[in-house]
Design an enzyme around this catalytic site. Sequence first.
Site, PDB file in Angstrom:
ATOM      1  N   TYR A  73       6.199 -49.992  13.402  1.00 45.77           N
ATOM      2  CA  TYR A  73       4.739 -50.074  13.357  1.00 45.77           C
ATOM      3  C   TYR A  73       4.198 -50.715  14.633  1.00 45.77           C
ATOM      4  CZ  TYR A  73       0.114 -51.890  12.416  1.00 45.77           C
ATOM      5  OH  TYR A  73      -1.220 -52.202  12.539  1.00 45.77           O
ATOM      6  N   SER A 122      -3.671 -52.788  17.777  1.00 48.22           N
ATOM      7  CA  SER A 122      -3.332 -53.987  17.007  1.00 48.22           C
ATOM      8  C   SER A 122      -2.716 -55.031  17.923  1.00 48.22           C
ATOM      9  CB  SER A 122      -2.337 -53.632  15.900  1.00 48.22           C
ATOM     10  OG  SER A 122      -1.877 -54.788  15.228  1.00 48.22           O
TER      11      SER A 122
END
Length: 260
Positions: free
Chosen positions: A151, A138
């Site tokens: 995260y 990501s």
Amino acid sequence: MGFRLEGRTVLITGASDGIGRSMAEELDGRAARLLLVARGEEALDRTARRLEVESRVIPCDLSHPDGPDTLLAAIADEKIDLLINNAGVGLGGPFAGQDLDAVFAMCRLNIDAPLRLVHGLLPKWLERGDGAVLNVGSMAGYVGCPGQGVYGATKSFINFWSDALRSELHGTGVQVTLLAPGSTRTGFFERAGIDATKLKKSFQDATAVARAGLAAVERGQSIRIPGLPNKLMELGVRFAPRALVRAAARKVFKPLITGK
């Protein structure tokens, strides 16, 4: 030198929704066999029914400590050619208010599962000199996102581990590709407890992201960041002072901290 997708057996984690489901749809008619993995059997069945390619549904909770070993046992007799490590989850809100059990479950799914699956499949790939991994990281792994700090850290691990593993496997016939998308239209934010409408961000289409990742595997690319804005952001994060990056991140992700 790239990796041919036609006629391959592909294992996709997180295949019931979002990017994973789009990966399966993009491989339909190209791969010989798909192994679809996610926690919910009903949602996996829905994905499989949309496909013409031979598919095997494997319900498995990869966030459970025994999940990856359970999956490896279930596929022990399969000849996997490509592993797509797509399954992942996020948590939004200030770290002090997050449930630690949920935090550690996220770390197991986002970090432990990809590690253990690659480690389990790698010996056979090295023996035959052929195999590939597509890790879905990501852009959050490059930025450091307030309100999504853990995260982002899990995705930072995937981003940089993928790069190191690719270098380590150079010349073995085993390929590693990282797909690092920005915000994508999936159920991710809802499951993470994040009101995405408060974030002033543009969202990519899951099908376009999946297509970009598979194209990168075919071309033998080490990393694919879909979308020009994300490419420019990665360059900015790489060369801008960290204090400036943190200030920009605080502004963008302020709703995750304050709720406003």
